[in-house]
Design an enzyme around this catalytic site. Sequence first.
Site, PDB file in Angstrom:
ATOM      1  N   ASP A 123      45.373 -28.269 -10.816  1.00 27.57           N
ATOM      2  CA  ASP A 123      44.945 -29.259 -11.053  1.00 27.57           C
ATOM      3  C   ASP A 123      44.367 -30.063 -10.382  1.00 27.57           C
ATOM      4  O   ASP A 123      43.693 -30.184  -9.299  1.00 27.57           O
ATOM      5  CB  ASP A 123      46.895 -29.904 -11.586  1.00 27.57           C
ATOM      6  CG  ASP A 123      47.853 -29.486 -12.132  1.00 27.57           C
ATOM      7  OD1 ASP A 123      47.346 -28.425 -13.333  1.00 27.57           O
ATOM      8  OD2 ASP A 123      48.881 -29.422 -12.816  1.00 27.57           O
TER       9      ASP A 123
HETATM   10  N1  URA Z   1      51.478 -25.677 -10.844  1.00 25.63           N
HETATM   11  C1  URA Z   1      51.086 -27.436 -10.808  1.00 25.63           C
HETATM   12  O1  URA Z   1      52.241 -27.353 -11.568  1.00 25.63           O
HETATM   13  N2  URA Z   1      49.496 -27.303 -10.321  1.00 25.63           N
HETATM   14  C2  URA Z   1      49.158 -27.226 -10.196  1.00 25.63           C
HETATM   15  O2  URA Z   1      48.212 -27.153 -10.391  1.00 25.63           O
HETATM   16  C3  URA Z   1      49.418 -25.750 -10.210  1.00 25.63           C
HETATM   17  C4  URA Z   1      50.575 -24.581  -9.991  1.00 25.63           C
END
Ligand code: URA
Length: 259
Positions: A102
């Site tokens: 993310d």
């Molecule tokens: N899970 C999440 O919620 N975000 C990420 O970036 C990776 C795994």
Amino acid sequence: MEERLQKIIAQSGYTSRRKAEELITKGKVSVNGKVVRELGTKVKPSDEILVEGNIISNEPKEYYLLNKPRETISSASDDLGRKTIVDIIETNARIFPVGRLDYDTTGLILLTNDGDLTNILTHPNSRVPKTYLAKLDKVITMEHFFSIKNGLEIEGRKVGVSHIKIKKKDEKKGTCFVELTITEGRNHIIKKLFAKLGYDVTKLTRTHYAFLDLSSLLSGEYRTLTKREIVELYKYEEVGRHDRKNRKNGSSRSRNRLS
Ligand code: URA
């Protein structure tokens, strides 16, 4: 160096090696303007390869391990003009991230122009272990800790957690850090897991990807992978194959790591 045509097509990420072989035998592939149907055909980096009319890149493969900083996008480009992790790597090769993190997640992510390896690592059967350190807005209860450990369902599918540990608790501030290892790669899966139990993930870092760890990489730093590391990552193809075979034979157990 000369390589087999089907390997080059698969490495470009256009399709799998098996599909590439099909396309070759069907006469959908040309090298330097000539249709090639022979599966053993070898090609040089300078050869022009067209698959179904699309140019296939035959550039040398590059592999990077990045400690992704916050506020960067895990893609090759962004419609909103935000900084991407590809922008951080100094190369002219057309690299792309293997999976995604993310915008506000930090930590380990691979980038490469090897589509073959990307397909292997991102395939659910390969079960690549990924370890995250999550900071929560509340101290986790033991009941919730064990419900995650035992496998919580998200959108109708259990999330297998092979390791979970409370790394730090701050009762005064009412926060805690939980480390956990999962093998799946659904988007926002860690945040969804905790959100289901009423927790907000206020910080998230991926500390391990397969056998790779952050080691000395500071935020925004990257390094190239060693030959040995690339070979080890390719072994996840075997894990996927093993997994499929097990399921065919009715065994529910599957390996998630080569030792
Ligand atoms: N899970 C999440 O919620 N975000 C990420 O970036 C990776 C795994």
